[in-house]
Design an enzyme around this catalytic site. Structure first.
Site, short mmCIF file in Angstrom:
data_model
loop_
_atom_site.label_atom_id
_atom_site.label_comp_id
_atom_site.label_asym_id
_atom_site.label_seq_id
_atom_site.Cartn_x
_atom_site.Cartn_y
_atom_site.Cartn_z
N ASP A 64 -8.59 -6.55 -4.70
CA ASP A 64 -8.21 -5.21 -4.23
C ASP A 64 -8.82 -4.16 -5.16
OD1 ASP A 64 -6.95 -2.86 -3.44
OD2 ASP A 64 -4.92 -3.70 -3.42
N SER A 114 0.84 -1.20 0.00
CA SER A 114 0.00 0.00 0.00
C SER A 114 0.88 1.26 0.00
CB SER A 114 -0.94 -0.06 1.20
OG SER A 114 -1.97 0.86 1.07
N HIS A 169 -7.91 -5.24 -0.34
CA HIS A 169 -6.61 -4.57 -0.32
C HIS A 169 -5.72 -5.03 0.83
CE1 HIS A 169 -3.70 -1.36 -0.68
NE2 HIS A 169 -3.96 -0.95 0.54
N1 LIG Z 1 -4.91 -0.94 6.91
C1 LIG Z 1 -3.78 -0.21 6.41
C2 LIG Z 1 -4.12 0.64 5.22
C3 LIG Z 1 -3.99 0.12 3.94
O1 LIG Z 1 -3.15 -0.95 3.81
C4 LIG Z 1 -3.32 0.79 7.39
O2 LIG Z 1 -4.13 1.22 8.20
O3 LIG Z 1 -2.18 1.20 7.32
#
Ligand SMILES: N[C@@H](CCO)C(=O)O
Ligand SMILES: CC(=O)SCCNC(=O)CCNC(=O)[C@H](O)C(C)(C)COP(=O)(O)OP(=O)(O)OC[C@H]1O[C@@H](n2cnc3c(N)ncnc32)[C@H](O)[C@@H]1OP(=O)(O)O
EC number: 2.3.1.31
Length: 421
Positions: A343, A165, A376
């Site tokens: 995703d 991400s 995702h």
């Molecule tokens: N769940 C992840 C965000 C996207 O991967 C976070 O809060 O960093």
């Protein structure tokens, strides 16, 4: 109930850079402190270091009990002895991003000009935080700060940079900005740009924070407040984007909470008008409220604004007439691009754009789309195919780099960052 308390005093391991960093916005941010953790042993040749970059709200505690939340590290499944990122073999570094709220310099840090200001009462000076005056930062600024940390640890070249991400955005910035320092790169569930849809989601999150009466123009600490409701709504909305329709259906379907029912009502809503309109009715609503409320206990609203904006600015084609291959021209880094089939935040189509761009740059790139219905955040969850891909790629790359099979007994830097004699 989660015992998280973001305001609880915690001593994080930090590297301090008194001269700070020149940011993309043209401001010198000084001093800069970067909080980090390391796992495994640095080889005598200092050639087995893997930098793991965290996502939007992660932090440096990836493979140990978190000192604030008391929970397992966010990648405990992936990082450790014998795990896909094997600390018997690799020296793993993870730092809290610049702009974060887990020990690195960010909006909650004291603003230097404010330190030492003393009123007539002679009371000890109170350091005022940067708050919304914290300079705008970019993903490249985060990577510059990590670069300073890596050099501070005496490492000139990273064996690999890995992240999902926003962590994947940092991986790409590393390969683009410091190509000679990155032997292998594993960008996961990410893209070389932030899409219009993702900027739109971030904007809704930000507006939820601004709409909270406890926002106080971003100076909420002055009145001892926290824009908790706005931040929770921001997280609830964002959390939906981290999952998938299939995952939400599998977890909750249309199940209704018993406690919101009048006594003796069966678990289907025969007479919806008899229920409270605004109580927690569907399980999925209760789940989202839980995700929102646990988030506000571990994250700062100004950091959230700063970091979401940094993601929005991500556009590796911007300085190359829109060509995402431009930053990678001549690269010798080996890439393993990974996406997840469900995703919809960073869909596989965006990974393909990246892969095509890397192909144009004649890069050494492999690409895997993992079949998963978890959305995702699948990279944070149990996905054996994903684990095998990361393990296999790193092993193959290590062979090409000529790394020894195990450095567990080698002398060097121990996992807690201490240099051994
Ligand atoms: N769940 C992840 C965000 C996207 O991967 C976070 O809060 O960093
Ligand atoms: C890469 C990085 O940097 S990591 C980033 C920072 N960390 C995160 O984002 C982690 C937070 N995100 C999550 O927890 C995400 O939900 C996921 C997708 C990663 C975790 O997925 P899963 O393990 O499947 O957990 P799930 O989404 O089911 O959530 C479980 C939680 O919801 C709660 N929950 C489940 N059902 C309900 C319900 N009906 N009502 C209320 N709460 C509920 C559980 O009690 C549990 O709470 P806890 O986390 O406080 O123990």
């Amino acid at each position: 109930m989660d015992q998280t308390d973001i305001s609880a005093p915690v001593e994080h391991d930090r590297a301090v850079f008194p001269d700070g960093l020149m940011l993309d916005c043209g401001t010198v941010l000084a001093p800069v402190e970067i909080a980090y953790r390391t796992y495994g042993v640095l080889s005598p040749d200092r050639n087995n270091a893997i930098l793991v970059c965290h996502a939007l709200t992660g932090d440096q505690y990836l493979a140990e009990t978190h000192p604030v939340t008391g929970r397992k590290g966010w990648w405990d499944r992936m990082v450790g002895p014998g795990k896909p990122i094997d600390t018997n073999r690799f020296f793993v570094i993870c730092s809290n991003v610049l702009g974060g709220c887990m020990g690195s310099t960010g909006p909650r840090s004291p603003r230097p000009s404010a330190i030492g200001a003393q009123d007539d009462s002679g009371a000890a000076p109170v350091a005022e935080p940067w708050g919304t005056d914290f300079p705008p930062i970019t993903i490249r600024d985060m990577v510059r700060a990590q670069n300073a940390l890596v050099r501070h640890l005496g490492i000139e070249r990273l064996f690999a940079v890995v992240g999902g991400s926003m962590g994947g955005m940092q991986v790409l910035e590393w390969a683009a900005t410091y190509p000679d320092m990155v032997f292998a790169a594993v960008p996961i569930a990410t893209a070389p740009f932030h899409s219009a849809q993702n900027i739109a989601f971030n904007e809704v999150s930000r507006q939820a924070i601004f709409a909270d009466p406890e926002w106080h123009g971003g100076r909420y600490w002055e009145v001892g407040a926290v824009p908790a409701r706005g931040l929770a709504v921001a997280r609830m909305m964002a959390h939906i984007t981290y999952l998938s329709e299939e995952a939400l259906t599998r977890k909750f379907g249309r199940r209704v909470r018993r406690e919101s029912m009048p006594p003796a009502t069966p678990c289907t809503v025969a007479e919806p008008q008899s229920l409270s309109l605004f109580g927690e009715i569907f399980e999925v609503e209760s789940y989202l409220r839980h995700q929102g409320s646990s988030f506000v206990r571990r994250f700062d609203a100004n950091s959230y604004l700063t970091i979401t904006r940094a993601m929005d600015w991500m556009d590796l084609g911007a300085e190359h007439d829109g060509d995402y291959g431009g930053p990678f021209a001549g690269t010798r880094t080996r890439f393993c691009v990974i996406s997840f089939s469900s995703d919809w935040l960073f869909p596989t189509s965006q990974s393909r754009i990246l892969v095509r761009a890397l192909n144009r740059a004649a890069a050494n790139v492999s690409f895997v789309e993992i079949e998963s219905d978890k959305g995702h955040d699948a990279f944070l969850l149990d996905e054996p195919d994903f684990d095998r891909t990361v393990r296999g790629f790193l092993s193959g790359a290590a062979e090409h780099a000529g790394l020894e099979c195990s450095v567990a007994k080698a002398e060097g830097i121990r996992g807690d960052g201490v240099v051994l004699p």
